[in-house]
Design a protein around this motif. Sequence first.
Motif, short mmCIF file in Angstrom:
data_model
loop_
_atom_site.label_atom_id
_atom_site.label_comp_id
_atom_site.label_asym_id
_atom_site.label_seq_id
_atom_site.Cartn_x
_atom_site.Cartn_y
_atom_site.Cartn_z
N ASP A 1 0.83 -1.20 0.00
CA ASP A 1 0.00 0.00 0.00
C ASP A 1 0.87 1.25 0.00
O ASP A 1 2.08 1.20 0.22
CB ASP A 1 -1.05 -0.01 1.11
CG ASP A 1 -0.49 -0.01 2.52
OD1 ASP A 1 0.66 0.44 2.73
OD2 ASP A 1 -1.20 -0.46 3.44
N LEU A 2 0.22 2.35 -0.30
CA LEU A 2 0.91 3.62 -0.54
C LEU A 2 0.09 4.74 0.05
O LEU A 2 -1.13 4.81 -0.15
CB LEU A 2 1.07 3.83 -2.05
CG LEU A 2 1.67 5.16 -2.53
CD1 LEU A 2 3.14 5.25 -2.13
CD2 LEU A 2 1.53 5.29 -4.04
N ALA B 1 -3.22 2.13 4.92
CA ALA B 1 -4.39 2.49 4.13
C ALA B 1 -5.62 2.71 4.98
O ALA B 1 -6.47 3.52 4.65
CB ALA B 1 -4.67 1.40 3.10
N ALA B 2 -5.74 1.99 6.09
CA ALA B 2 -6.94 2.10 6.91
C ALA B 2 -6.78 3.09 8.05
O ALA B 2 -7.76 3.52 8.63
CB ALA B 2 -7.32 0.73 7.48
N GLY B 3 -5.54 3.45 8.36
CA GLY B 3 -5.31 4.38 9.46
C GLY B 3 -5.28 5.81 8.98
O GLY B 3 -5.73 6.15 7.90
N ALA C 1 -3.50 -3.92 -4.60
CA ALA C 1 -2.76 -2.90 -3.85
C ALA C 1 -3.79 -1.99 -3.20
O ALA C 1 -5.00 -2.16 -3.38
CB ALA C 1 -1.84 -2.10 -4.78
N ALA C 2 -3.29 -1.00 -2.45
CA ALA C 2 -4.16 0.03 -1.90
C ALA C 2 -3.43 1.36 -1.91
O ALA C 2 -2.20 1.41 -1.79
CB ALA C 2 -4.59 -0.32 -0.47
N GLY D 1 6.98 5.88 0.32
CA GLY D 1 7.08 4.83 -0.68
C GLY D 1 6.05 3.74 -0.49
O GLY D 1 5.28 3.73 0.47
N TRP D 2 6.00 2.82 -1.43
CA TRP D 2 5.15 1.64 -1.29
C TRP D 2 5.61 0.84 -0.08
O TRP D 2 6.81 0.59 0.10
CB TRP D 2 5.25 0.78 -2.54
CG TRP D 2 4.48 1.31 -3.70
CD1 TRP D 2 4.96 2.06 -4.73
CD2 TRP D 2 3.08 1.15 -3.94
NE1 TRP D 2 3.95 2.37 -5.60
CE2 TRP D 2 2.78 1.82 -5.14
CE3 TRP D 2 2.05 0.50 -3.25
CZ2 TRP D 2 1.49 1.85 -5.68
CZ3 TRP D 2 0.77 0.52 -3.77
CH2 TRP D 2 0.50 1.19 -4.97
N THR D 3 4.68 0.45 0.78
CA THR D 3 4.98 -0.41 1.92
C THR D 3 4.59 -1.84 1.56
O THR D 3 3.46 -2.10 1.15
CB THR D 3 4.21 0.03 3.18
OG1 THR D 3 4.61 1.35 3.54
CG2 THR D 3 4.51 -0.90 4.35
#
Length: 264
Positions: free
Chosen positions: A17-18, A48-50, A66-67, A84-86
């Motif tokens: 996610d990013l 993404a949810a936080g 992805a998200a 960056g992308w995690t």
Amino acid sequence: MSHVTSNQPDGTPTWIDLRVPDLDRASAFYGALFRWEYSSGAAGGPDAAGGSGLGTVCLLRGKPVAAIAQAPAITGSGSDSGSGWTMYFATADCDGAARRVEEAGGSLIEPPTDIGDLGRAAVAEDAVGARFGLWEGRTHLGCEVVNEPDSLVRNDLVTPDPGPARDFYTAVFGYTLDRNETLPDLDFTFLRRGDGHEIGGIFGSPAARSSAWATTFEVADTDAVVHRAIAAGGTAGAPEDTPYGRMATVTDPFGVEFSVIRRL
């Protein structure tokens, strides 16, 4: 082609996610690049949810790959600024894996947390300062399409200090190490699960300013993706042929760098 229908084995990269300061712009860029569609709502993983809680799941043929989530404006660029992308490793026990992270010399950025009924997640830094996540999937497995065009194909750790990184990941996930003989002039070590499956690698680069997990997406046509990236407001390096396929480095409008490859 690879469709994921159950939780991946421990230590397998399973989700990405990013966080970006402009969700609409990011969605337009990655949609132009990879032909993704989107489903609004909280997405898998704490990134993404936080935070603001505003996120979107990126879909390929209706399956999550992805998200992307809205985040406060970020100064700097790329993974150095935390933008960056995690990448998240699969784990059947997020709390146990988090303890091993700390025991091996890493630290927790976000401790294990339930993300509704989606799963349990944590975000950590390894012993050389690279960020990654842990994902204990429940209703959300992670990426349900991988290893085909417009989806995640690979993650590699780039670090100026590969020795401690190798020690860390073998301690946390029980990987075995296998030197890459195809590229003998490079300090590159494959990471393999206990069943021998390669999950990525560690690339020792003295020129690297910091340690970060690099994300690579598979594409059908590297040159076409480079053109689309530039047209959509990003930048890209010239495509290059490698022993594994035709690759290019792309940077999105927020300074986040990733790679694309058309595999041989």
